[in-house]
Motif scaffolding. Structure first.
Motif, PDB file in Angstrom:
ATOM      1  N   SER A  53       0.841  -1.192   0.000  1.00 52.23           N
ATOM      2  CA  SER A  53       0.000   0.000   0.000  1.00 52.23           C
ATOM      3  C   SER A  53       0.879   1.246   0.000  1.00 52.23           C
ATOM      4  N   LEU A 316     -14.234  10.336   0.771  1.00 52.85           N
ATOM      5  CA  LEU A 316     -13.471   9.524   1.712  1.00 52.85           C
ATOM      6  C   LEU A 316     -13.782   9.854   3.160  1.00 52.85           C
ATOM      7  N   ARG A 327     -12.882   8.890   8.722  1.00 53.27           N
ATOM      8  CA  ARG A 327     -12.412   8.366   7.449  1.00 53.27           C
ATOM      9  C   ARG A 327     -13.260   7.186   7.012  1.00 53.27           C
ATOM     10  N   ARG A 328     -13.420   7.062   5.732  1.00 56.40           N
ATOM     11  CA  ARG A 328     -14.058   5.874   5.173  1.00 56.40           C
ATOM     12  C   ARG A 328     -13.309   5.491   3.906  1.00 56.40           C
ATOM     13  N   ARG A 329     -13.168   4.204   3.699  1.00 50.31           N
ATOM     14  CA  ARG A 329     -12.542   3.740   2.470  1.00 50.31           C
ATOM     15  C   ARG A 329     -13.552   3.815   1.341  1.00 50.31           C
ATOM     16  N   THR A 331     -14.138   2.839  -2.924  1.00 54.51           N
ATOM     17  CA  THR A 331     -13.624   2.126  -4.084  1.00 54.51           C
ATOM     18  C   THR A 331     -13.278   3.127  -5.182  1.00 54.51           C
ATOM     19  N   ASP A 366      -4.901   1.166  -2.188  1.00 54.38           N
ATOM     20  CA  ASP A 366      -4.724  -0.277  -2.196  1.00 54.38           C
ATOM     21  C   ASP A 366      -5.208  -0.822  -3.533  1.00 54.38           C
ATOM     22  N   GLY A 369      -9.113   0.737  -4.129  1.00 54.93           N
ATOM     23  CA  GLY A 369      -9.728   1.834  -3.404  1.00 54.93           C
ATOM     24  C   GLY A 369      -8.702   2.740  -2.761  1.00 54.93           C
ATOM     25  N   GLU A 371      -8.148   5.580   0.922  1.00 56.07           N
ATOM     26  CA  GLU A 371      -8.639   6.200   2.137  1.00 56.07           C
ATOM     27  C   GLU A 371      -7.661   7.282   2.569  1.00 56.07           C
TER      28      GLU A 371
END
Length: 507
Positions: A53, A316, A327-329, A331, A366, A369, A371
């Motif tokens: 990552s 995000l 925070r949110r991941r 796609t 990654d 997606g 974040e």
């Protein structure tokens, strides 16, 4: 090292081969790489794919870990000390970049080598007589391989470059080709048959650092530079990063560069060769290092890309019930939708922006997606909060609608999951605003539209039922009132006792 005027901490920049003496915390990862590479180079050349990552330190591991170890002939590759070791990144012209590093190592003319790479990369010109490699072997490290996808538009050029790398490994020289690529782009390597074996058997994943790794990454460079660390400073710095630790004790992928950035500021405020807690706090700790980096990135973006960055960051983030941003991941598909990247050109532009943000460790990418790299961005970067404040509520409403519509569909479109009352009214009022800003609020899919329509229909039915109930109650009320009036009138018309005649007696 011992150079008092040279910081042993790199900030957000990766470590280079010449900085190996201050590169700590990755000894085991380096041994693992050597252990995978050694057997693959015993009888033939090979391609080793190393992915991680963004922010995990893949570039530093290859440059300041693997390359110096090869130069020292570390086991099991004891003969590698005699092998030339080339380092490159693809850039926008990967064939020229490869030709340039080849000429620096083996001589020749760049244009001639570039032309040969296109025709027959197995037969490249060289002047190995001036080297100490009697078997003609060499190592080629291709770092930031994702540039082949983000900077090169010509697929034909991509294919020629990949073919050249494979030919070097598969040719008479049996080169060891080590490719470092961000995990977000690893799957794109599968499109090239030359990487099939590497993806199956020659793939190494760089894991985030553990607490002991990070501690050594702080104390090791200080000791190498002859610096003293005030007791408690390391624990204080690691505690700030501890909020992002995973269940296995590993820190976030971007932990090391953020920590290194904060320690660079601490080194700049050192006191008589001592890194102090006061210097760390005055440098702004991890939080302020994030803010400063974000400000620099923002200032360097064109106006249109700043707007795009806003939309990416907004996608995000998520608001909790208490109004706190987290925070949110997301796609890549969600990010493309948020940035209105409907065309291939627009998606390429989004990809380039993500690379810039990830390169400065503001985002972590990654496989599919992204974040935000650190929670400090949410609370410690004022421009982000100022940008998002007017739309945070609208975004929360939009995200909640999409989520609830999916839940409704997953439960067989049960009417119990429909919006009612204030929630439905809020969505209906926000609709025109979302339509005026399709870049920020892309038109939702059919499930969401059907969910809103079903909610509205159910609300109309409920309203009609209430109307019928209220109407019925009104009729009953009128009847009741009428009955009461008639009853009162009847009592008024009835003779009073005084007015009644006495009954006659019998007889």
């Amino acid at each position: 090292m011992g150079q008092v005027n040279v910081s042993p901490y790199q900030g957000l920049a990766p470590f280079e081969p010449e900085q190996a003496e201050v590169f700590f915390g990755r000894a085991q990862a380096t041994r693992d790489l050597l252990g995978r590479l050694g057997p693959r180079l015993e009888e033939r050349g090979t391609i080793l794919l190393v992915s991680g990552s963004s922010g995990v330190g893949t570039s530093s591991l290859l440059r300041a870990g693997l390359m110096p170890a090869l130069a020292e002939g570390a086991p099991p590759l004891t003969g590698s000390a005699r092998w030339p070791c080339l380092l490159m990144t693809p850039t926008a012209d990967p064939l020229r970049a490869l030709a340039e590093v080849w000429v620096r190592a083996f001589g020749g003319q760049v244009e001639a080598v570039r032309e040969r790479l296109c025709r027959d990369p197995r037969d490249l010109p060289s002047e190995l007589s001036g080297t100490d490699a009697p078997d003609g072997r060499f190592i080629l490290v291709v770092d930031q391989f994702e540039e082949l996808f983000t900077l090169v538009d010509d697929e034909r050029e991509r294919q020629v470059f990949v073919h050249a790398l494979h030919a070097m490994a598969d040719g008479p020289r049996g080169a060891g080709v080590v490719i470092g690529v961000r995990a977000a782009h690893r799957d794109r390597c599968a499109a090239y048959p030359q990487f099939a074996e590497a993806l199956q058997d020659g793939h190494v994943i760089v894991e985030p650092m553990t607490g002991s790794d990070l501690r050594l990454a702080v104390t090791g460079p200080a000791a190498a530079a002859g610096l003293e660390i005030e007791p408690g400073l390391v624990d204080l710095a690691l505690s700030e990063l501890g909020e992002g630790r995973a269940a296995d004790g590993r820190y976030e992928p971007g932990a090391l560069p953020w920590l290194s950035r904060a320690l660079l500021g601490t080194w700049e405020r050192r006191e008589n060769g001592r890194l102090t807690i006061r210097g760390y706090e005055e440098s702004g700790r991890v939080r302020d290092s994030v803010r400063r980096t974000a400000d620099e990135v923002l200032a360097g973006l064109p106006p249109e890309d700043r707007k795009m960055a806003l939309r990416v960051f907004r996608r995000l983030m998520v608001l909790t019930a208490g109004g706190r941003a987290e925070r949110r991941r997301a796609t890549l598909a969600e990010i493309h939708a948020a940035a209105a990247a409907g065309s291939a050109e627009r998606r390429e532009r989004v990809g380039a922006l993500l690379s810039v943000l990830a390169g400065r460790r503001l985002l972590t990418l990654d496989e599919d997606g992204a974040e935000i790299a650190h929670d400090a961005l949410l609370s410690g970067w004022p421009p982000l909060r100022q940008w998002l404040e007017p739309d945070l509520t609208a975004q929360a409403l939009y995200d909640g609608l999409v989520e609830e519509a999916g839940r409704w569909a997953d439960h067989g479109r049960d009417s119990a999951f429909l919006y009612r009352g204030a929630r439905l009214l809020a969505v209906q009022e926000a609709g025109p605003r979302w339509e005026r800003d399709p870049d920020s609020f892309p038109t939702p899919g059919p499930t969401v539209m059907e969910f809103v329509a079903a909610s509205a229909k159910a609300a109309r039915k409920a309203k009609r039922r209430r109307g019928l109930v209220i109407g019925g109650m009104a009729v009953l009320l009128v009847l009741a009132v009428t009955a009461a009036i008639l009853a009162v009138a009847a009592r008024q018309d009835a003779p009073t006792p005084e007015a009644r005649p006495y009954p006659r007696s019998c007889g």
